[in-house]
Design an enzyme around this catalytic site. Sequence first.
Site, PDB file in Angstrom:
ATOM      1  N   ASN A   8     -11.216   1.360   3.879  1.00  0.00           N
ATOM      2  CA  ASN A   8     -11.118   0.460   2.312  1.00  0.00           C
ATOM      3  C   ASN A   8     -11.519  -0.619   3.153  1.00  0.00           C
ATOM      4  O   ASN A   8     -11.537  -1.340   3.451  1.00  0.00           O
ATOM      5  CB  ASN A   8      -9.802   0.949   2.251  1.00  0.00           C
ATOM      6  CG  ASN A   8      -9.570  -0.563   0.504  1.00  0.00           C
ATOM      7  OD1 ASN A   8     -10.464  -1.364   0.471  1.00  0.00           O
ATOM      8  ND2 ASN A   8      -8.166  -0.908   0.282  1.00  0.00           N
ATOM      9  N   LYS A  10     -12.431  -3.542   0.557  1.00  0.00           N
ATOM     10  CA  LYS A  10     -12.006  -4.581   0.464  1.00  0.00           C
ATOM     11  C   LYS A  10     -13.068  -5.179  -0.062  1.00  0.00           C
ATOM     12  O   LYS A  10     -13.780  -4.468  -0.177  1.00  0.00           O
ATOM     13  CB  LYS A  10     -10.266  -5.460   1.149  1.00  0.00           C
ATOM     14  CG  LYS A  10      -9.788  -4.465   2.008  1.00  0.00           C
ATOM     15  CD  LYS A  10      -8.795  -4.740   2.104  1.00  0.00           C
ATOM     16  CE  LYS A  10      -7.799  -4.051   2.886  1.00  0.00           C
ATOM     17  NZ  LYS A  10      -6.606  -4.433   2.869  1.00  0.00           N
ATOM     18  N   HIS A  93      -3.469  -0.376  -5.506  1.00  0.00           N
ATOM     19  CA  HIS A  93      -3.243  -0.878  -3.834  1.00  0.00           C
ATOM     20  C   HIS A  93      -2.737  -2.135  -3.833  1.00  0.00           C
ATOM     21  O   HIS A  93      -2.693  -2.913  -5.719  1.00  0.00           O
ATOM     22  CB  HIS A  93      -5.002  -1.093  -3.627  1.00  0.00           C
ATOM     23  CG  HIS A  93      -4.844  -1.457  -1.739  1.00  0.00           C
ATOM     24  ND1 HIS A  93      -4.381  -3.160  -1.585  1.00  0.00           N
ATOM     25  CD2 HIS A  93      -5.478  -0.978  -0.795  1.00  0.00           C
ATOM     26  CE1 HIS A  93      -4.311  -3.988  -0.717  1.00  0.00           C
ATOM     27  NE2 HIS A  93      -5.057  -1.610   0.642  1.00  0.00           N
ATOM     28  N   GLU A  95      -2.598  -5.003  -2.790  1.00  0.00           N
ATOM     29  CA  GLU A  95      -3.530  -6.068  -3.403  1.00  0.00           C
ATOM     30  C   GLU A  95      -3.672  -6.367  -4.692  1.00  0.00           C
ATOM     31  O   GLU A  95      -3.713  -7.202  -4.967  1.00  0.00           O
ATOM     32  CB  GLU A  95      -4.197  -6.444  -2.768  1.00  0.00           C
ATOM     33  CG  GLU A  95      -4.086  -6.487  -0.906  1.00  0.00           C
ATOM     34  CD  GLU A  95      -5.908  -6.023   0.399  1.00  0.00           C
ATOM     35  OE1 GLU A  95      -5.996  -5.676  -0.588  1.00  0.00           O
ATOM     36  OE2 GLU A  95      -5.135  -5.940   1.246  1.00  0.00           O
ATOM     37  N   GLU A 165       1.294   3.176   1.559  1.00  0.00           N
ATOM     38  CA  GLU A 165       1.432   2.220   2.276  1.00  0.00           C
ATOM     39  C   GLU A 165       2.046   0.980   2.758  1.00  0.00           C
ATOM     40  O   GLU A 165       2.248   0.320   0.886  1.00  0.00           O
ATOM     41  CB  GLU A 165      -0.102   1.341   1.920  1.00  0.00           C
ATOM     42  CG  GLU A 165      -1.168   1.735   1.809  1.00  0.00           C
ATOM     43  CD  GLU A 165      -2.638   1.068   2.006  1.00  0.00           C
ATOM     44  OE1 GLU A 165      -3.400   1.087   2.999  1.00  0.00           O
ATOM     45  OE2 GLU A 165      -2.599   0.549   0.895  1.00  0.00           O
ATOM     46  N   GLY A 171      -2.514  -5.010   6.497  1.00  0.00           N
ATOM     47  CA  GLY A 171      -3.007  -5.998   7.491  1.00  0.00           C
ATOM     48  C   GLY A 171      -2.369  -7.337   8.150  1.00  0.00           C
ATOM     49  O   GLY A 171      -3.190  -8.659   8.751  1.00  0.00           O
ATOM     50  N   SER A 211      -2.258  -0.928   8.997  1.00  0.00           N
ATOM     51  CA  SER A 211      -2.766  -1.823  10.180  1.00  0.00           C
ATOM     52  C   SER A 211      -3.056  -0.749  11.642  1.00  0.00           C
ATOM     53  O   SER A 211      -2.438  -0.338  12.734  1.00  0.00           O
ATOM     54  CB  SER A 211      -1.335  -2.363  10.786  1.00  0.00           C
ATOM     55  OG  SER A 211      -0.924  -2.875  10.144  1.00  0.00           O
ATOM     56  N   GLY A 232      -8.277   0.000   6.556  1.00  0.00           N
ATOM     57  CA  GLY A 232      -8.811  -1.769   5.756  1.00  0.00           C
ATOM     58  C   GLY A 232      -9.700  -2.345   7.050  1.00  0.00           C
ATOM     59  O   GLY A 232     -10.666  -1.737   7.197  1.00  0.00           O
ATOM     60  N   GLY A 233      -8.724  -2.946   7.933  1.00  0.00           N
ATOM     61  CA  GLY A 233      -9.703  -3.625   8.008  1.00  0.00           C
ATOM     62  C   GLY A 233     -10.073  -3.620   9.310  1.00  0.00           C
ATOM     63  O   GLY A 233     -12.006  -3.907   9.602  1.00  0.00           O
TER      64      GLY A 233
HETATM   65  P1  PGA Z   1      -5.134  -2.836   6.837  1.00  0.00           P
HETATM   66  O1  PGA Z   1      -5.182  -2.228   5.075  1.00  0.00           O
HETATM   67  O2  PGA Z   1      -5.561  -1.349   8.079  1.00  0.00           O
HETATM   68  O3  PGA Z   1      -5.582  -3.673   7.450  1.00  0.00           O
HETATM   69  O4  PGA Z   1      -3.831  -2.716   7.171  1.00  0.00           O
HETATM   70  C1  PGA Z   1      -4.597  -1.460   4.835  1.00  0.00           C
HETATM   71  C2  PGA Z   1      -5.589  -1.343   3.217  1.00  0.00           C
HETATM   72  O5  PGA Z   1      -4.924  -2.072   2.592  1.00  0.00           O
HETATM   73  O6  PGA Z   1      -5.670   0.224   3.058  1.00  0.00           O
END
Ligand code: PGA
Length: 247
Positions: A8, A10, A93, A95, A165, A171, A211, A232-233
């Site tokens: 992802n 983002k 998601h 966010e 999640e 994050g 994470s 994500g990151g």
């Molecule tokens: P992250 O994000 O791996 O940066 O924790 C996961 C996500 O938002 O799907």
Amino acid sequence: MKKLIIANFKMNKTSQETRVYLNELLPLIDNADKDVAICVPFTSIAMGKKCLKETPILLGAQNVSSEESGAFTGEVSARMLKEAGCKVVLVGHSERRKNFKETDQQINLKIKQLLNNNLSPILCIGETKLQRDTDRTVEVIKKQIETCLSGLYENELKNMVIAYEPIWAIGTGKIATKKQISDAIKLIRKEISNYFSEKVSKEIRVVYGGSIKPENARELLSIKGLDGLLVGGASLGAKTFSQIVNA
Ligand code: PGA
């Protein structure tokens, strides 16, 4: 079934940056024994389609309109995503829930739009830190499953992915324990079995996100009943993401 690793991005990477990334990534995951999906910003979908053609990698978007078409300025419909070359789409998601006030009811409509257009929804669910600390995790997950999947047919569910999640793990560098993840997967499958059937509760892919790094990916993938990871990151660097795919 192969494990599924989802990137992802983002709100990161222009179309040209997506091209550079994919050209670096593809040779690194050539021999991977997993399915891979890459969810890019809308403006990178065309480039993603170009770079990923003739590869088994699934191209994905990160959001979709809950409406079919019409006067919804700034929105992108499921039919548009389908035509643009997407195969999977993230919905719900955290966010989007937090920053754009998306509700489970809207997410339910988005899922229906996607399924009507033969796109696979990746439904994100999970609890906040406060909800976990006040023992409301089970209640929250149950409610999210009930509302987001309301009115769907059993045979549509096997095209879906559910991503557990926990919001406090996204994050933050804080990762859920294996027990917490395992309990959540069991609960998700149990609820799906209650509303639909035991068969589809076993078939539907359930993945974990929050994470994930190359250092913890292998350990997480050993959790029983877990079908993959949503990253994500750590998906933003081709090399780092390839290490997760190859874990
Ligand atoms: P992250 O994000 O791996 O940066 O924790 C996961 C996500 O938002 O799907």
